[in-house]
Design a protein around this motif. Sequence first.
Motif, short mmCIF file in Angstrom:
data_model
loop_
_atom_site.label_atom_id
_atom_site.label_comp_id
_atom_site.label_asym_id
_atom_site.label_seq_id
_atom_site.Cartn_x
_atom_site.Cartn_y
_atom_site.Cartn_z
N ASP A 370 -3.53 -35.96 -4.18
CA ASP A 370 -3.57 -34.66 -3.74
C ASP A 370 -3.99 -34.57 -2.42
OD1 ASP A 370 -3.28 -32.35 -4.71
OD2 ASP A 370 -5.56 -31.88 -4.71
N ASN A 371 -4.80 -34.82 -1.50
CA ASN A 371 -5.10 -34.27 -0.07
C ASN A 371 -4.11 -34.60 0.44
OD1 ASN A 371 -7.15 -32.96 -0.18
ND2 ASN A 371 -8.36 -34.42 0.57
N GLY A 372 -3.54 -36.20 0.36
CA GLY A 372 -2.57 -37.20 0.66
C GLY A 372 -1.49 -36.09 1.00
N LYS A 374 -1.00 -32.81 -0.17
CA LYS A 374 -1.18 -31.25 -0.51
C LYS A 374 -1.00 -31.41 1.83
CE LYS A 374 -4.69 -30.09 -1.03
NZ LYS A 374 -6.31 -29.22 -1.55
N TYR A 375 -1.06 -32.93 2.51
CA TYR A 375 -1.42 -33.04 3.65
C TYR A 375 0.09 -33.51 4.38
CZ TYR A 375 -5.27 -30.04 3.16
OH TYR A 375 -6.60 -29.43 2.26
N THR A 376 1.25 -33.92 3.00
CA THR A 376 2.07 -33.64 4.01
C THR A 376 3.76 -33.46 3.86
OG1 THR A 376 1.42 -36.40 3.91
CG2 THR A 376 3.78 -36.16 3.78
N SER A 398 -2.21 -44.28 1.64
CA SER A 398 -1.22 -43.80 3.06
C SER A 398 -0.83 -42.42 2.99
CB SER A 398 -1.31 -45.13 3.99
OG SER A 398 -1.93 -46.24 3.20
N ASP A 399 -0.56 -41.93 3.66
CA ASP A 399 0.05 -40.73 4.21
C ASP A 399 0.63 -40.72 5.07
OD1 ASP A 399 -0.87 -39.01 6.00
OD2 ASP A 399 -2.55 -38.98 4.22
N THR A 400 1.70 -40.37 5.29
CA THR A 400 3.10 -39.76 6.59
C THR A 400 2.71 -38.95 7.15
OG1 THR A 400 4.71 -39.39 5.66
CG2 THR A 400 4.28 -42.23 5.81
N TYR A 417 -16.22 -28.70 5.42
CA TYR A 417 -15.17 -28.85 6.60
C TYR A 417 -13.58 -28.65 6.55
CZ TYR A 417 -13.72 -29.84 11.43
OH TYR A 417 -12.47 -30.04 12.41
N ARG A 418 -12.78 -28.28 7.23
CA ARG A 418 -11.51 -28.56 7.03
C ARG A 418 -10.47 -28.20 8.51
NH1 ARG A 418 -10.36 -22.86 3.11
NH2 ARG A 418 -12.20 -22.93 4.21
N ALA A 419 -9.64 -29.41 8.57
CA ALA A 419 -9.33 -29.49 10.02
C ALA A 419 -8.43 -27.92 10.47
CB ALA A 419 -8.22 -30.47 9.76
N ALA A 420 -8.91 -27.94 11.50
CA ALA A 420 -8.02 -26.74 12.12
C ALA A 420 -6.60 -26.63 12.30
CB ALA A 420 -8.28 -26.66 13.96
N GLU A 421 -5.71 -27.72 12.28
CA GLU A 421 -4.66 -28.00 12.02
C GLU A 421 -3.92 -26.88 10.00
OE1 GLU A 421 -0.23 -29.30 12.31
OE2 GLU A 421 -2.67 -28.75 13.50
N THR A 422 -5.30 -27.62 9.31
CA THR A 422 -5.49 -27.41 7.67
C THR A 422 -5.72 -25.28 8.04
OG1 THR A 422 -5.54 -29.03 7.57
CG2 THR A 422 -5.90 -27.45 5.31
N ARG A 423 -7.17 -24.78 8.56
CA ARG A 423 -7.06 -23.95 8.75
C ARG A 423 -6.51 -22.57 9.29
NH1 ARG A 423 -12.24 -26.07 10.84
NH2 ARG A 423 -11.72 -25.53 12.95
N ALA A 430 -10.91 -25.63 -0.29
CA ALA A 430 -12.59 -25.20 -0.35
C ALA A 430 -13.25 -25.85 0.99
CB ALA A 430 -14.08 -25.13 -1.22
N GLY A 431 -12.11 -27.58 1.05
CA GLY A 431 -13.33 -28.28 1.90
C GLY A 431 -14.21 -28.97 1.33
N LEU A 432 -14.38 -29.25 -0.33
CA LEU A 432 -15.68 -30.51 -0.69
C LEU A 432 -15.28 -31.27 -0.96
CD1 LEU A 432 -17.15 -27.13 -3.16
CD2 LEU A 432 -17.88 -28.78 -0.60
N GLY A 433 -13.26 -31.44 -1.66
CA GLY A 433 -13.38 -32.32 -1.79
C GLY A 433 -13.76 -33.97 -1.59
N LEU A 434 -13.08 -34.06 -0.47
CA LEU A 434 -13.62 -35.79 0.71
C LEU A 434 -15.12 -35.62 0.67
CD1 LEU A 434 -11.42 -35.66 3.97
CD2 LEU A 434 -11.31 -36.85 1.53
N CYS A 435 -16.30 -34.20 0.40
CA CYS A 435 -17.57 -34.44 0.70
C CYS A 435 -17.88 -35.19 -0.63
CB CYS A 435 -18.18 -33.57 0.72
SG CYS A 435 -19.50 -32.94 1.06
P1 ADP Z 1 -9.61 -29.51 0.55
O1 ADP Z 1 -9.83 -28.81 -0.83
O2 ADP Z 1 -9.66 -28.45 2.07
O3 ADP Z 1 -8.38 -30.44 1.20
P2 ADP Z 1 -11.49 -31.63 1.58
O4 ADP Z 1 -12.26 -31.78 1.55
O5 ADP Z 1 -10.42 -32.42 0.83
O6 ADP Z 1 -10.73 -30.08 1.28
O7 ADP Z 1 -10.01 -31.86 2.84
C1 ADP Z 1 -11.09 -31.99 3.90
C2 ADP Z 1 -10.33 -31.85 5.23
O8 ADP Z 1 -9.59 -32.91 5.97
C3 ADP Z 1 -8.67 -30.64 4.69
O9 ADP Z 1 -8.88 -29.36 4.28
C4 ADP Z 1 -8.02 -31.26 6.06
O10 ADP Z 1 -7.92 -30.70 7.36
C5 ADP Z 1 -8.26 -32.92 5.51
N1 ADP Z 1 -7.38 -34.13 5.01
C6 ADP Z 1 -8.31 -34.59 4.34
N2 ADP Z 1 -7.44 -35.01 3.67
C7 ADP Z 1 -5.94 -35.41 4.94
C8 ADP Z 1 -4.75 -36.29 4.73
N3 ADP Z 1 -4.65 -36.50 3.83
N4 ADP Z 1 -3.74 -35.31 6.48
C9 ADP Z 1 -4.55 -35.09 6.35
N5 ADP Z 1 -6.12 -34.27 6.70
C10 ADP Z 1 -6.73 -33.97 6.09
#
Ligand code: ADP
Length: 468
Positions: A370-372, A374-376, A398-400, A417-423, A430-435
């Motif tokens: 889902d992240n891959g 969302k952020y592609t 992996s994503d491009t 935590y959310r990357a600056a780009e995403t914010r 909410a930034g909980l997925g990866l955690c």
């Molecule tokens: P969110 O719900 O914001 O996606 P995650 O914990 O899944 O929360 O991810 C945290 C942050 O990591 C995201 O807000 C995003 O900035 C960055 N991130 C996660 N996956 C990717 C990805 N595949 N490419 C780029 N940035 C990503």
Amino acid sequence: MSIRSIRARLTLWYTSLLTVTFLLLGGTAYGLLVYSLSHDMDAALNGVAEALAKQTPQRFTTFPPSNIDEVFRRFFGFSRLDRHFEMLDPFGRRDPRWSRPRPGRLPLSPKVLQNASAGLPTFETVKGMGPYPVRVLTMPVVEAGRVISLIQVGMSQKNLYITRRRFLLTMGAVFPLVLVLAGGGGWILARRALRPVDRMTEAARRISAEDLAERLQETGAGDELDRLAKTLNEMLGRLDAAFHQIRQFSADASHELQTPLTILKGELEVALRSARSPDDYQRTLKSALEEIDRIAHLVEGLLLLARADAGVLRMDRQPLDLAQIAEEVYGQGKVLADAHAVTLHLGPVEPVSIQGDPERLRRLLLNLVDNGIKYTPPGGEVTLSLERDEEWASLKVSDTGIGLSPEDLERVFQPFYRAAETRSRGEGGAGLGLCIARSIAEAHSGRIQVESSLGRGSTFTVRLPLHP
Ligand code: ADP
């Protein structure tokens, strides 16, 4: 003086040790002194007796020799009045011709006579002849293998007694003085040595959960106390960081919950302000349900993290084929990818068997896919693959896409935590997925890693131990 204080115990130990040392040393010195004085006296008595035996071969008629004083002086260094000398026949009788009046008589015990008849000298300490005991040597004079007379010489042990008493008096006076001085010195030294501990206790008392930024003073001396201060400071640093993390977590969690609640409240208030058509109510309720879903999702995520942190995350572990899960997630992800105009590929997928909770692993993998997606940006690609790597199953997504900066890489697994780009784009959740993904991987004794470069894309790898 409480015995519970280290200072008191140190002083007590120190003083006790000193007392034992002093008593041992004093005892040895006393023993040596008495032995050497007695030995010297016996040697001198022997010298006198031998000199007299040599000088008076004619026995009774010439005894005592005229230089008797000089003989005593030669061996004792002095000739006192409390000296004694006697010459007897082999049976211990005095020569009747020896008319010089003499005070008292040296005793002659049967044992001494027996020794003398065997040609052996005997030393005895005789009491009752004056204020001090008298040391007496009875020496047989042997001529042609026959005992011809007995020579007795004696000397009062006055000197020995006086020296002994002086020694004991000196020790008795010096010992308490040394003890008091050493005890006092030990007490002061212990206080000086332990002063930093008092300071540390005082400083530690001041530090509370509110001001964990405060630190104990380090002296830089590199000694045990300095090392203790350093270790405590490091511990305070870790506690400070942990408290900060908890505070940050609570603030972020409240904030994330507040946003959907505010929207929910606003929508319901607007809907209630005036009468609406059934369609309007339907729309409002649908939107409210979406916010409630968001809240429920967030709360469920928080609960999962809290349980994982407390080590009580429930896992329904069973042997499973990871390939099957990867294919299922691929199926679900395909729908999302199509909606985002992103192509999702299924890379090489080997059949890999592991022990795990299928539901949680599905969630982990779906999160990454889902992240891959969302952020592609549209037109990009996301690839899901599964490989076997020695003892590990290696799941890769992996994503491009937009990628992550080195600073973001370090922090993406932190909650909220959310990357600056995403914010800045207002994207993402909410930034909980990866955690959560990391917690699930760790609960399976696995780990999750990321490699990424900004603008080029990212690769998330989950390594899980194979089913033995
Ligand atoms: P969110 O719900 O914001 O996606 P995650 O914990 O899944 O929360 O991810 C945290 C942050 O990591 C995201 O807000 C995003 O900035 C960055 N991130 C996660 N996956 C990717 C990805 N595949 N490419 C780029 N940035 C990503």
